[in-house]
Design a protein around this motif. Structure first.
Motif, short mmCIF file in Angstrom:
data_model
loop_
_atom_site.label_atom_id
_atom_site.label_comp_id
_atom_site.label_asym_id
_atom_site.label_seq_id
_atom_site.Cartn_x
_atom_site.Cartn_y
_atom_site.Cartn_z
N ARG A 47 0.03 2.30 -2.96
CA ARG A 47 0.20 0.84 -3.83
C ARG A 47 -1.02 0.07 -3.44
O ARG A 47 -1.31 -0.82 -4.17
N ALA A 48 -1.63 0.07 -2.28
CA ALA A 48 -2.71 -0.90 -1.92
C ALA A 48 -4.07 -0.32 -2.65
O ALA A 48 -4.86 -1.08 -2.56
N ILE A 155 -3.47 -6.98 2.41
CA ILE A 155 -2.13 -6.17 2.28
C ILE A 155 -1.01 -6.31 3.30
O ILE A 155 -1.55 -6.07 4.59
N VAL A 156 -0.20 -6.93 3.11
CA VAL A 156 0.99 -7.40 3.87
C VAL A 156 2.12 -6.27 3.81
O VAL A 156 2.74 -6.43 2.83
N VAL A 157 2.52 -5.96 4.82
CA VAL A 157 3.98 -5.11 4.63
C VAL A 157 4.77 -5.72 5.79
O VAL A 157 4.49 -5.77 6.84
N ASP A 158 6.00 -6.27 5.33
CA ASP A 158 6.76 -6.68 6.27
C ASP A 158 8.49 -6.75 5.88
O ASP A 158 8.62 -6.10 4.64
N ASP A 186 0.20 -8.86 -6.14
CA ASP A 186 1.13 -7.89 -6.01
C ASP A 186 2.36 -8.07 -5.20
O ASP A 186 1.97 -8.88 -3.95
N ASP A 187 3.38 -7.71 -5.41
CA ASP A 187 4.72 -8.14 -4.54
C ASP A 187 5.86 -6.99 -5.19
O ASP A 187 6.09 -6.97 -6.32
N LEU A 197 6.01 -5.01 0.13
CA LEU A 197 4.51 -4.98 0.07
C LEU A 197 4.09 -6.12 -0.75
O LEU A 197 4.41 -6.34 -1.76
N ALA A 198 3.11 -7.04 -0.05
CA ALA A 198 2.55 -8.02 -0.96
C ALA A 198 0.86 -7.88 -0.77
O ALA A 198 0.60 -7.62 0.19
#
Length: 218
Positions: A47-48, A155-158, A186-187, A197-198
């Motif tokens: 996705r990233a 890229i943030v995953v939380d 992206d979100d 993921l954002a």
């Protein structure tokens, strides 16, 4: 890679976060075997848009779950910089990288409000289940911006839950990034990674620290 540039050393120039900050409780979010059974890393990297030959930073790398898999994905022509702020964790990860002979990986000790990344160096910067532990998010994101190459993404995953419960609500995440001049591009839900993921890109000039307006919790 170029040396870091554009850093501010006076943290009081930046606004404080108007939200709780989760403590660092462990360098391990789950076991690597359990995460691989869900194909977590593969789903996030797909996705990233992480491809062979890219240069990627793994911030809050911990024991190296993503570092190891990023190294395989970017291949011998790519580079991975794994960063952590806990000296013991940094040293353990460096030992693992040496033991597994990952020649395309370097390990760096960062600071809580400054990842200390070289400027204009990264196609992707990953922060997986650690953003809620950043005590000075505006200063951190401000210092992070110069490290991105043109078209690079953070890229943030939380998890979608309050920061004091080791997550970050997506709206709050987007607001804090926007305050420092990032645009969300992206979100999406990422259940294999335990949340969402954002992705963010830097847009326009980087604001002066004194001009940053903090996000307020309702």
């Amino acid at each position: 890679m170029a040396p870091p540039s554009g850093e501010v050393t006076h943290g009081d120039a930046f606004p404080a976060a108007d939200r709780p900050v989760a403590p660092i409780v462990s360098s391990r979010w789950s076991t690597e075997e359990a995460r691989d059974r869900l194909s977590e890393a593969a789903a996030v990297m797909d996705r990233a848009g992480i491809e062979p030959g890219m240069t990627v930073a793994d911030i809050g790398a911990g024991e190296g779950y993503y570092t190891i898999r990023l190294a395989a994905r970017v291949g011998p022509k790519g580079r991975v910089l794994a960063q952590d702020i806990v000296p013991k964790v940094h040293d353990m990860l460096a030992e693992r990288v040496n033991r597994e002979r990952l020649d395309n990986v370097s390990v760096k000790l960062g600071e809580p409000a400054n990842p200390k990344l070289p400027a204009n160096s990264f196609d992707r910067i990953l922060m997986v289940h650690m953003y809620h532990e950043i005590g000075s998010p505006y200063e951190f994101l401000w210092n992070l911006r110069p490290a991105l190459r043109p078209g690079g993404r953070v890229i943030v995953v939380d998890a979608n839950r309050p920061t004091d419960r080791h997550g970050t609500p997506p709206a709050l995440l987007a607001c804090e990034f926007a305050a420092v001049g990032y645009r969300r591009v992206d979100d999406r839900a990422m259940p294999k990674a335990g949340g969402y993921l954002a992705a963010f890109e830097a847009v326009g000039p980087r604001p002066a620290p004194q001009a940053i307006r903090p996000c307020r919790l309702d």
